[in-house]
Design a protein around this motif. Sequence first.
Motif, mmCIF file in Angstrom:
data_model
loop_
_atom_site.group_PDB
_atom_site.id
_atom_site.type_symbol
_atom_site.label_atom_id
_atom_site.label_comp_id
_atom_site.label_asym_id
_atom_site.label_seq_id
_atom_site.Cartn_x
_atom_site.Cartn_y
_atom_site.Cartn_z
ATOM 1 N N SER A 1 5.390 7.277 -8.757
ATOM 2 C CA SER A 1 4.763 7.657 -10.018
ATOM 3 C C SER A 1 5.695 7.604 -11.210
ATOM 4 C CB SER A 1 4.189 9.073 -9.888
ATOM 5 O OG SER A 1 5.207 9.990 -9.523
ATOM 6 N N TYR B 1 1.126 -1.344 -10.457
ATOM 7 C CA TYR B 1 0.394 -1.055 -9.229
ATOM 8 C C TYR B 1 -1.060 -0.722 -9.547
ATOM 9 C CZ TYR B 1 -0.686 1.041 -4.730
ATOM 10 O OH TYR B 1 -1.243 1.324 -3.520
ATOM 11 N N ASP B 2 -1.992 -1.360 -8.826
ATOM 12 C CA ASP B 2 -3.434 -1.149 -8.991
ATOM 13 C C ASP B 2 -3.945 -0.511 -7.702
ATOM 14 O OD1 ASP B 2 -6.167 -1.251 -9.291
ATOM 15 O OD2 ASP B 2 -6.166 -3.223 -10.250
ATOM 16 N N LYS B 3 -4.183 0.786 -7.744
ATOM 17 C CA LYS B 3 -4.577 1.503 -6.534
ATOM 18 C C LYS B 3 -5.933 1.028 -6.018
ATOM 19 C CE LYS B 3 -5.370 6.106 -4.637
ATOM 20 N NZ LYS B 3 -5.354 7.563 -4.884
ATOM 21 N N THR B 4 -6.883 0.804 -6.918
ATOM 22 C CA THR B 4 -8.218 0.374 -6.490
ATOM 23 C C THR B 4 -8.148 -0.951 -5.750
ATOM 24 O OG1 THR B 4 -9.244 1.511 -8.353
ATOM 25 C CG2 THR B 4 -10.538 -0.208 -7.276
ATOM 26 N N ASP C 1 -9.588 6.336 1.769
ATOM 27 C CA ASP C 1 -10.422 5.512 0.883
ATOM 28 C C ASP C 1 -10.695 4.148 1.495
ATOM 29 O OD1 ASP C 1 -10.418 7.560 -0.958
ATOM 30 O OD2 ASP C 1 -8.704 6.773 -2.087
ATOM 31 N N ALA D 1 0.814 -1.217 0.000
ATOM 32 C CA ALA D 1 0.000 0.000 0.000
ATOM 33 C C ALA D 1 0.845 1.263 0.000
ATOM 34 C CB ALA D 1 -0.925 0.004 1.220
ATOM 35 N N ALA E 1 -5.535 -2.168 -4.250
ATOM 36 C CA ALA E 1 -4.800 -1.970 -2.997
ATOM 37 C C ALA E 1 -5.701 -1.384 -1.918
ATOM 38 C CB ALA E 1 -3.603 -1.053 -3.240
ATOM 39 N N VAL E 2 -6.597 -0.465 -2.296
ATOM 40 C CA VAL E 2 -7.519 0.124 -1.325
ATOM 41 C C VAL E 2 -8.457 -0.942 -0.778
ATOM 42 C CG1 VAL E 2 -9.470 1.702 -1.072
ATOM 43 C CG2 VAL E 2 -7.398 2.467 -2.257
ATOM 44 N N SER F 1 1.856 3.595 -3.411
ATOM 45 C CA SER F 1 0.905 4.423 -4.137
ATOM 46 C C SER F 1 1.467 5.775 -4.532
ATOM 47 C CB SER F 1 -0.351 4.631 -3.292
ATOM 48 O OG SER F 1 -0.009 5.223 -2.052
ATOM 49 N N ASP F 2 2.537 6.217 -3.844
ATOM 50 C CA ASP F 2 3.101 7.517 -4.178
ATOM 51 C C ASP F 2 4.242 7.411 -5.181
ATOM 52 O OD1 ASP F 2 4.799 6.209 -2.503
ATOM 53 O OD2 ASP F 2 5.342 7.973 -1.324
ATOM 54 N N LEU G 1 -3.622 5.786 1.242
ATOM 55 C CA LEU G 1 -4.834 5.028 0.958
ATOM 56 C C LEU G 1 -5.789 4.953 2.134
ATOM 57 C CD1 LEU G 1 -3.289 1.955 -0.921
ATOM 58 C CD2 LEU G 1 -3.956 4.175 -1.852
#
Length: 494
Positions: free
Chosen positions: A401, A411-414, A446, A395, A416-417, A398-399, A443
Motif C-alpha cells: 500500500s 496495481y489493479d485489484k479488480t 473474491d 496477486a 487481478a481478482v 495486493s497488500d 484475493l
Amino acid sequence: MNREAPARQVRTPRKGRILRIELRRSAALSAGLLLLFVAFGFLQLVGGPWWEGAESWTEQFTSTAWWQRFSMVLLWPLAVTAGAVHGIRDRRSGTSELLATTPRPGWHRATRSAGAFALTLSAAYVLVFLYGGVRVLANDGYVHLGWLPVLAVGVLALVSGALLGMGVARAVPSALTPPVLALGSLTAVLAVHVTVTPGMVPNRIVLLSPALSQVYSTFLSVTWRVHAGQTVWLLGLAATGFLLLVARRRRARLLALGPIVLGAAVAVPLLPADSARNYALDKASTALVCEGHVCVTTLHEPRLAALKGPGEEALRLLGRLPDPPSAVRESVDPWPGEGNGGTKAPRSTPVVATPVVPADVVPVDFESPALQGATNEEYTRALLAGAGTAPCLDADMSDMSDPTEERPRAYDKTKAVRELAARTVAAAWFTGDLEPLRGAAPLRADAEALAGPAWDALRALPPDVQRERMAALRTAALSCDGDLLDVLTGGGPR
C-alpha cells in the motif's frame, strides 16, 4: 686473569611479537570485536529484507556477501571511527614528541598499527560471512565463487576506512576528531543511499559508497565495472590515509591527498552512469539443468527432483490443447541493460523487465508463494493455472500500500481478482475439480466467488467449445492481452 664481559646483544623484536603487542595494547582487537558484534547482530538479530524470501542472507553465497555490503552503511563509519580513536592515541598519551625522536622510521610503527587493524577488521568481517556460508550450505545453496569479489571489496572498504580514520586523526589530533568523523561518514553513506527523490544523487557518486543496495534477485551479480571502480577508489582512500598517518610536515600532508584525488579521477569514469548497469544476470547460476522435458536453473538444481514428476504430469494434461507446450522451464526475469529491451530503472526502485516466455514453455517461478511447501498435486495445479502460463499480475502484491512505489500504484485489484479466477478455472478444466490455487490469500475469497459460476458455465458447453476457450485463454495469457475471465466465459470486452 680477568676477562672483559661480552657486550649484551640487543635483539630486535620479531614482527610477530610487535603485532601481538599492537593487538593487545591498541584498539584494534576491540574494534574487531565491536564490528563482529554489530555485523552479526544487524544481520542475525534484526528483522529486515535480508531475512525475507529467496534473497535471504542465508540462502545463497552471493546474497550473504551482498547483504554484508548492504550493512556497510553501519560498519564503514564504525571502521573509520575506530581508526580515528587509534590515530589520536599518541597525542592523548603525551608521547608524540618522544616517538618523533626515535631512530626507527615512523612508517615502521604505522605499518604495525595499520596491520593490526586490517587483521582484526578483516577477520571479523570474514567470520560473519563464514557463519552465513555455513547456513547456506545447510540450506542446499548453490556453491560457486561469484561472491568472492563482493566480499573482497567489502574487506578492502573496512581497511581503507580504518586507515583514513587513522590518518585524519593523526593530522588533526583533537578529541573531537573521532566523533566528527563518525557523524560525517555515517551521514555521507546514508545521504547517497537514502534520498527523498529517486535519482537525486548521480549513480557514480552512489557507487563511491562502500555499501551496496539491497538484493533484488538471487540471479543477479555485481558487474565488473562496479568492482573495478570501487577497488580503485578504496585503494586511493587507503593510500591517502596511510600517507597522512606517517606524514610529519604540512607539505607531506598536502601531497598525501594525491592518491584520493587520483583514485576518484580514475574510478568515477569507470563506474557505470546508469544504475541498470550496476548488476547483471549471473550466467553460471541461470544456466539450465534438465531431466527430460523439465528444466531448472543451476541455482535451483536441488529442486529439480521435486519438479520433474508434477512437470511431466502437467505437460501430459496440457496435451489436450491444440498446440500444447512441450517443456517446463524455470523462468528468469531479465535485468535492464542486458540487451532484452528492459526499461531503465530508477536507482531506488529498480524495475525488472517482464520475461519473454516462449509459447511452447510452461514457466516455473520458485519464488512464487504458490510453490512454497507445495505437494506434488499442488505443484501440478500451479503449473496448469492459466493453461500453463505465468500470471500477468502478481496477486500477492495486493497488500502493498505504499503510494510512493511505482508497482503498487499501477496495481489493479479488480483485474487481478478476475485473472486469478480465470487461472483457477483453467487449472480445474485439466484436473476435473475446482480448487483454489495456493498463494494469493488476500484475493482468494473474491476470486472464488467469480470462479464458481465461470466453472459451471464452462462445463455446460460442448467439449469442442471448451477446448477452444482454453486455447484462447492460453493465447491471451501469453500476451497478457484482454480480460482472461471474459475470454474464458465468452463475455464481451470490459
